[in-house]
Design a protein around this motif. Structure first.
Motif, PDB file in Angstrom:
ATOM      1  N   ASP A 136       0.829  -1.203   0.000  1.00  0.00           N
ATOM      2  CA  ASP A 136       0.000   0.000   0.000  1.00  0.00           C
ATOM      3  C   ASP A 136       0.869   1.260   0.000  1.00  0.00           C
ATOM      4  N   ILE A 137       1.968   1.209   0.744  1.00  0.00           N
ATOM      5  CA  ILE A 137       2.884   2.354   0.800  1.00  0.00           C
ATOM      6  C   ILE A 137       3.527   2.571  -0.562  1.00  0.00           C
ATOM      7  N   GLU A 138       3.969   1.470  -1.189  1.00  0.00           N
ATOM      8  CA  GLU A 138       4.584   1.580  -2.519  1.00  0.00           C
ATOM      9  C   GLU A 138       3.592   2.133  -3.534  1.00  0.00           C
ATOM     10  N   LYS A 139       2.355   1.684  -3.442  1.00  0.00           N
ATOM     11  CA  LYS A 139       1.332   2.165  -4.370  1.00  0.00           C
ATOM     12  C   LYS A 139       1.067   3.651  -4.174  1.00  0.00           C
ATOM     13  N   MET A 140       1.034   4.109  -2.923  1.00  0.00           N
ATOM     14  CA  MET A 140       0.823   5.531  -2.658  1.00  0.00           C
ATOM     15  C   MET A 140       1.998   6.362  -3.159  1.00  0.00           C
ATOM     16  N   ILE A 141       3.215   5.871  -2.949  1.00  0.00           N
ATOM     17  CA  ILE A 141       4.376   6.604  -3.440  1.00  0.00           C
ATOM     18  C   ILE A 141       4.330   6.708  -4.967  1.00  0.00           C
ATOM     19  N   ALA A 253      11.555  13.459  -1.680  1.00  0.00           N
ATOM     20  CA  ALA A 253      11.052  13.451  -0.306  1.00  0.00           C
ATOM     21  C   ALA A 253      10.870  14.866   0.222  1.00  0.00           C
ATOM     22  N   LYS A 254      11.763  15.777  -0.163  1.00  0.00           N
ATOM     23  CA  LYS A 254      11.672  17.159   0.302  1.00  0.00           C
ATOM     24  C   LYS A 254      10.401  17.842  -0.200  1.00  0.00           C
ATOM     25  N   LEU A 255       9.898  17.382  -1.350  1.00  0.00           N
ATOM     26  CA  LEU A 255       8.659  17.960  -1.886  1.00  0.00           C
ATOM     27  C   LEU A 255       7.481  17.755  -0.941  1.00  0.00           C
ATOM     28  N   PHE A 256       7.599  16.778  -0.045  1.00  0.00           N
ATOM     29  CA  PHE A 256       6.495  16.427   0.853  1.00  0.00           C
ATOM     30  C   PHE A 256       6.822  16.754   2.311  1.00  0.00           C
ATOM     31  N   GLY A 257       7.696  17.728   2.488  1.00  0.00           N
ATOM     32  CA  GLY A 257       7.952  18.253   3.826  1.00  0.00           C
ATOM     33  C   GLY A 257       9.016  17.535   4.632  1.00  0.00           C
ATOM     34  N   VAL A 258       9.689  16.548   4.034  1.00  0.00           N
ATOM     35  CA  VAL A 258      10.791  15.874   4.738  1.00  0.00           C
ATOM     36  C   VAL A 258      12.049  16.709   4.492  1.00  0.00           C
ATOM     37  N   VAL A 259      12.356  17.564   5.444  1.00  0.00           N
ATOM     38  CA  VAL A 259      13.390  18.592   5.240  1.00  0.00           C
ATOM     39  C   VAL A 259      14.743  17.997   4.887  1.00  0.00           C
ATOM     40  N   ASP A 260      15.148  16.917   5.579  1.00  0.00           N
ATOM     41  CA  ASP A 260      16.476  16.350   5.311  1.00  0.00           C
ATOM     42  C   ASP A 260      16.473  15.371   4.150  1.00  0.00           C
ATOM     43  N   ASP A 262      15.381  12.369   3.998  1.00  0.00           N
ATOM     44  CA  ASP A 262      15.607  10.966   4.365  1.00  0.00           C
ATOM     45  C   ASP A 262      14.434  10.110   3.877  1.00  0.00           C
ATOM     46  N   LEU A 263      14.736   9.096   3.063  1.00  0.00           N
ATOM     47  CA  LEU A 263      13.686   8.278   2.467  1.00  0.00           C
ATOM     48  C   LEU A 263      12.962   7.418   3.492  1.00  0.00           C
ATOM     49  N   ALA A 264      13.685   6.967   4.525  1.00  0.00           N
ATOM     50  CA  ALA A 264      13.036   6.168   5.573  1.00  0.00           C
ATOM     51  C   ALA A 264      11.994   7.012   6.302  1.00  0.00           C
ATOM     52  N   THR A 265      12.349   8.271   6.577  1.00  0.00           N
ATOM     53  CA  THR A 265      11.398   9.180   7.223  1.00  0.00           C
ATOM     54  C   THR A 265      10.208   9.436   6.319  1.00  0.00           C
ATOM     55  N   PHE A 266      10.487   9.606   5.035  1.00  0.00           N
ATOM     56  CA  PHE A 266       9.416   9.828   4.059  1.00  0.00           C
ATOM     57  C   PHE A 266       8.438   8.650   4.044  1.00  0.00           C
ATOM     58  N   GLN A 267       8.961   7.436   4.022  1.00  0.00           N
ATOM     59  CA  GLN A 267       8.101   6.254   4.011  1.00  0.00           C
ATOM     60  C   GLN A 267       7.288   6.135   5.301  1.00  0.00           C
ATOM     61  N   LYS A 268       7.914   6.509   6.428  1.00  0.00           N
ATOM     62  CA  LYS A 268       7.190   6.482   7.697  1.00  0.00           C
ATOM     63  C   LYS A 268       6.027   7.462   7.687  1.00  0.00           C
ATOM     64  N   GLU A 269       6.255   8.639   7.098  1.00  0.00           N
ATOM     65  CA  GLU A 269       5.193   9.641   7.041  1.00  0.00           C
ATOM     66  C   GLU A 269       4.074   9.198   6.104  1.00  0.00           C
ATOM     67  N   VAL A 270       4.452   8.550   5.007  1.00  0.00           N
ATOM     68  CA  VAL A 270       3.429   8.018   4.101  1.00  0.00           C
ATOM     69  C   VAL A 270       2.594   6.972   4.832  1.00  0.00           C
ATOM     70  N   ARG A 271       3.264   6.089   5.574  1.00  0.00           N
ATOM     71  CA  ARG A 271       2.542   5.062   6.335  1.00  0.00           C
ATOM     72  C   ARG A 271       1.625   5.710   7.373  1.00  0.00           C
ATOM     73  N   ALA A 272       2.133   6.717   8.072  1.00  0.00           N
ATOM     74  CA  ALA A 272       1.330   7.374   9.110  1.00  0.00           C
ATOM     75  C   ALA A 272       0.084   8.019   8.504  1.00  0.00           C
ATOM     76  N   ASN A 273       0.250   8.649   7.341  1.00  0.00           N
ATOM     77  CA  ASN A 273      -0.899   9.273   6.676  1.00  0.00           C
ATOM     78  C   ASN A 273      -1.927   8.236   6.252  1.00  0.00           C
ATOM     79  N   LEU A 274      -1.446   7.123   5.696  1.00  0.00           N
ATOM     80  CA  LEU A 274      -2.362   6.065   5.265  1.00  0.00           C
ATOM     81  C   LEU A 274      -3.077   5.444   6.459  1.00  0.00           C
ATOM     82  N   GLU A 275      -2.354   5.248   7.544  1.00  0.00           N
ATOM     83  CA  GLU A 275      -2.970   4.654   8.739  1.00  0.00           C
ATOM     84  C   GLU A 275      -4.008   5.600   9.341  1.00  0.00           C
TER      85      GLU A 275
END
Length: 430
Positions: A136-141, A253-260, A262-275
């Protein structure tokens, strides 16, 4: 104080209240005396304004305010004395003038219905459950990549996924669109923006190519003169552009507010939004299921007409442009659904009252935080809710409905239905 109640409908009551005129006059006198001690008027020393002057200038205002206050306080007493539960502010009728040493008024309002025993044990509830998977995360990305795609002109023939800008004119019998010249349009082939026959006609075409085709327009086409008809269409392709998807990297990732970046942080935020979306949708579906089953179990419940009409206007308003008033026939058509919603809402409120369910502050805070997290400045959203009683009241009501839905699910014949993320998020009936 004398009180009498008249039933003027199934749920409509007319309350007649009489109170001593002396009570009114004494409060008027006291308030004028208080004004005499505090009011400042030009030409008079503080505290030395004559009572006659105050009565002359402010007497009507004071009498109106005192009458309003007395009606409010005596009405609360009368409603409590008669054990009534009004659903809204009443309509008040009074002359405000003493008669036989009393002042009388009538208050007309609708009351809460008498509720039957609400036994949820026999209700059959289906409660969907789901979880967010890596797929689901991959599909959203991938969806986010599609949203950020760019297009570049190509010389080859158009293919699925290409953006095609074109001009056209359609002739169906004596009707031509446009009346003169060509209409310009553009779409990504295969995206569903155009109907299938147009997609097929434009596939395999190059920029600057002109051609004619016979096109069958769908019955729901926006132009009623072409809808459901076959037309001869003249085409001219203006340009063909190929889509280029961005690479999932730090810059993406920076386009979506992940300032540094970091792709792991980006994926975590995508998961959090989906959840967060999944949790809200699962609760909405459970609440809808509970409301439906409760309303179906008590279809004959008398409900206040005021509430039904308000709900019907709200439903009808969703079918007209924003800011416009829905026509009466549209409101009337919405009444059956509105009545069902009101029944469900009242029954859920009665369950909360009977079961002494109290608002869970932790859940309220979590709900507010979830709402705020979807905005760029979440702290301002939290501040807005905390400073706006109407907004906060609406949120509290939603949270309480969530609690009631869960209580019903716990005490009913509930079956768990395991679904995928996509199945949960897909609109019901789609």
């Amino acid at each position: 104080m004398q009180v009498s109640v008249e039933n003027v409908g199934k749920l409509e009551r007319k309350l007649t209240v009489k109170f001593p005129a002396e009570r009114f006059e004494s409060q008027v006198t006291a308030r004028i005396a208080e004004m005499g001690r505090t009011i400042r008027l030009k030409g008079f020393r503080p505290g030395k304004v004559p009572t006659t002057v105050i009565q002359q200038r402010f007497g009507a205002q004071v009498r109106g305010e005192v009458l309003s206050d007395l009606i409010g306080s005596t009405l609360r007493e009368a409603v409590e004395q008669e054990n009534l539960r009004p659903i809204a502010n009443p309509s008040i009728d009074t002359t405000g003038q003493p008669e036989n040493g009393e002042i009388a008024y009538t208050a007309t309002f609708e009351i809460m219905p008498e509720f039957p025993e609400i036994d949820v044990a026999g209700l059959e509830i289906t409660r969907p459950t789901a979880e967010v998977t890596d797929a689901d995360i991959e599909k959203m990305i991938e969806t986010l990549r599609q949203q950020r795609r760019s297009f570049e002109a190509v010389e080859r023939a158009s293919a699925d996924g290409d953006f095609v800008m074109f001009e056209y004119a359609a002739q169906a019998g004596d009707y031509r669109f446009p009346a003169e010249g060509l209409e310009r349009a553009g779409s990504v082939l295969g995206s569903g923006t155009l109907f299938k026959a147009l997609d097929e006609a434009l596939t395999g075409r190059k920029a600057d190519e002109s051609f004619n085709a016979e096109i069958a327009f769908p019955a729901d086409f926006h132009n009623e003169n072409l809808a459901g008809k076959t037309a001869q269409v003249e085409f001219k392709v203006i340009k063909v552009q190929e889509a280029h998807l961005p690479t999932v990297d730090a810059e993406f990732a920076k386009l979506f507010g992940v300032v540094d970046g970091d792709l792991a942080t980006f994926q975590k935020e995508v998961r959090a939004n989906l959840e967060r979306e999944l949790k809200a949708t699962l609760m909405a579906r459970l609440k809808g299921e509970v409301a439906e089953k409760l309303a179906n179990a008590h279809p004959e419940l008398d409900v206040p007409n005021l509430m039904v009409q308000s709900e019907a206007r709200g439903l009808a308003a969703g079918s007209v442009p924003r800011g416009q008033q829905p026509p009466p026939q549209l409101v009337e058509a919405a009444v059956p659904m509105a009545r069902k919603r009101v029944i469900a809402g009242l029954l859920m409120g009665e369950i909360a009252r009977k079961q002494s369910l109290t608002l869970e502050r932790k859940r309220l805070a979590e709900q507010l935080a979830a709402i705020a997290s979807t905005y760029e400045e979440p702290e301002k959203v939290v501040e807005l809710y905390n400073s706006d009683p109407q907004l906060m009241s609406g949120l509290q009501n939603r949270v309480m409905e969530d609690q009631v839905a869960e209580w019903v699910a716990e005490h009913a014949k509930t079956t768990t239905q395991t679904l995928s993320f996509d199945e949960v998020m897909r609109p019901v009936g789609a």
